[in-house]
Design a protein around this motif. Structure first.
Motif, PDB file in Angstrom:
ATOM      1  N   VAL A   1     -49.842  43.504   3.431  1.00  0.00           N
ATOM      2  CA  VAL A   1     -50.585  42.465   2.706  1.00  0.00           C
ATOM      3  C   VAL A   1     -49.874  42.204   1.383  1.00  0.00           C
ATOM      4  O   VAL A   1     -49.168  43.074   0.856  1.00  0.00           O
TER       5      VAL A   1
ATOM      6  N   HIS B   1     -54.116  40.100  -1.344  1.00  0.00           N
ATOM      7  CA  HIS B   1     -54.414  40.822  -0.105  1.00  0.00           C
ATOM      8  C   HIS B   1     -54.373  39.933   1.139  1.00  0.00           C
ATOM      9  O   HIS B   1     -54.899  40.298   2.185  1.00  0.00           O
TER      10      HIS B   1
ATOM     11  N   ARG C   1     -52.547  38.502   4.393  1.00  0.00           N
ATOM     12  CA  ARG C   1     -51.600  39.191   5.267  1.00  0.00           C
ATOM     13  C   ARG C   1     -50.185  38.699   5.033  1.00  0.00           C
ATOM     14  O   ARG C   1     -49.918  37.487   4.993  1.00  0.00           O
TER      15      ARG C   1
ATOM     16  N   ASP D   1     -57.599  45.804   9.558  1.00  0.00           N
ATOM     17  CA  ASP D   1     -57.366  45.029   8.340  1.00  0.00           C
ATOM     18  C   ASP D   1     -58.655  44.954   7.524  1.00  0.00           C
ATOM     19  O   ASP D   1     -59.625  44.330   7.959  1.00  0.00           O
TER      20      ASP D   1
ATOM     21  N   ASN E   1     -58.737  40.752   5.853  1.00  0.00           N
ATOM     22  CA  ASN E   1     -58.557  39.446   6.490  1.00  0.00           C
ATOM     23  C   ASN E   1     -59.225  39.365   7.845  1.00  0.00           C
ATOM     24  O   ASN E   1     -59.177  40.313   8.627  1.00  0.00           O
TER      25      ASN E   1
END
Length: 399
Positions: free
Chosen positions: A31, A36, A38, A131, A134
């Motif tokens: 990230v 943050h 991706r 994740d 996201n």
């Protein structure tokens, strides 16, 4: 014929010059540190992870390989590799190492190198099982060769967990020798799998939101396709059960009308050859997968500084004969119900809560008996400290 292949290639005893060898596959989620979002492997407006790795590979003398226009992978001088998962997760695959400390040291050194160069591009490598920032819409498919486009079409036809698994999860896989008694080792590894899920769970948060699962990664794997996941075990006939599991799993090969059928139906087609069989085996995702070695797939990825903990847990229980026997007696046969509870409740499950401290003690005892040449005292101490903290968290949660 297929049963002979499973028996001889996947479940036969092995006598290796390095009978306690271990290999790791560690996945990390990239990230951008500023927001943050991706970091993708494909070229776009922001620096891609593939660009960073290509520059590093040229500097380090790694061999870069590309297939079908996808982002490349790299072969390292020691036999390891770095590659991308379908969502751009970075996978570090070690070469099999003869000792636990060798695989810990080599993997930690490589991750430190990767994190250093990624930080120069303001990219962080996150060690979480899913994740935490996201949703799926922010993570496009980044590998477009036939394997992954076909897999995407298949998973899209049955639900949403498949594409989330492909593009948003990160695991730690540990590969061990089958040994001279593969059936006993197969039983033990499958019995251990719920405890590996629970002890190393770190993926409760997904896309900025807490979930109800201690390991949301484990939940995604369990719900993506019941025909090709879970615990595969039969006390009387493990090889025969694995073959039945493989034949009953749906082949990721659409018929002309777009529907799918079990691989056993394709076997009757004269056009189905050995290559199709080998490809199909590679699309099966049980908790323990039979290959030239046994691949334990149950752990969320872990912060590399704590890598000694899962390595000690597995090698201490699998490779030390006394701990292996005691663990097998403690655990009993593999349990699919326990596997489900492990992903949902983690160490809060009463049965797992009761047994986990006994397993970690057996693992530490076994690791000590394997000797300092196999596992350095510093790595053993790191594992012991990690287990103590983890079990203390369990106690405070259940207080």
């Amino acid at each position: 014929m297929l049963l002979d292949d499973v028996r001889q290639r996947l479940f036969s005893p092995t006598r290796s010059p390095t009978p306690r060898a271990i290999g790791l596959e560690l996945e990390l989620i990239p990230v951008y540190g500023s927001d943050h979002a991706r970091a993708l492997a494909t070229t776009g407006e922001r620096t891609s992870t593939a660009e960073v790795l290509s520059r590093l590979g040229q500097r380090e003398g790694w061999r870069e390989e590309s297939i079908g226009g996808d982002p490349p992978s790299w072969k390292l001088e020691d036999g390891g590799s770095i590659s991308f998962e379908p969502g751009g997760q970075i996978e570090i695959s070690s070469a099999p190492q003869p000792t636990a400390s060798a695989v810990i040291d080599s993997t930690q050194s490589l991750v430190a190198l990767l994190r250093d160069v990624m930080s120069s591009a303001e990219i962080e490598l996150v060690a979480r099982g899913v994740d935490p920032y996201n949703g799926i819409s922010a993570v496009p498919l980044q590998l477009h060769r036939d394997r992954y486009t076909g897999m995407t079409r298949y998973f899209d036809s049955i639900g949403s967990s498949g594409e989330q698994m492909m593009r948003q999860t990160a695991a730690l896989q540990m590969n061990v020798e089958r040994g001279e008694d593969p059936e006993s080792r197969w039983r033990l590894l499958n019995s251990l799998s719920p405890f590996v899920v629970a002890i190393f769970a770190n993926s409760r948060d997904y896309a900025g939101t807490p979930t109800q699962w201690a390991s949301y990664r484990a939940h995604l794997w369990r719900t993506l396709d019941q025909s090709r996941t879970g615990i595969v075990y039969d006390e009387a006939a493990p090889a025969e059960r694995y073959l039945a599991f493989a034949l009953d799993a749906t082949a990721m090969r659409a018929q002309e009308d777009g529907t799918y059928r079990a691989f056993r139906e394709w076997v009757a087609d004269p056009a189905t050859g050995n290559g199709d069989w080998l490809f199909h085996l590679s699309t099966l995702f049980p908790e323990v997968r039979a290959k030239e070695f046994f691949e334990l797939r149950s752990a969320d990825t872990i912060e590399p500084s704590a890598l000694a903990a899962p390595v000690v847990f597995v090698t201490g229980l699998v490779y030390d004969e006394a701990s292996a026997r005691n663990a097998a007696d403690l655990l009993g046969p593999p349990s699919e119900k326990l596997l489900e509870r492990a992903g949902r409740l983690g160490l809060a499950d009463p049965e797992i809560n009761r047994i986990a401290p006994q397993l970690t003690a057996l693992a530490l005892d076994g690791a000590r008996r394997l000797g300092a040449d196999y596992l350095q005292p510093g790595h053993l101490a790191t594992a012991q400290e990690w287990f103590s903290r983890k079990l203390a968290e369990r106690d405070s949660t259940n207080a």
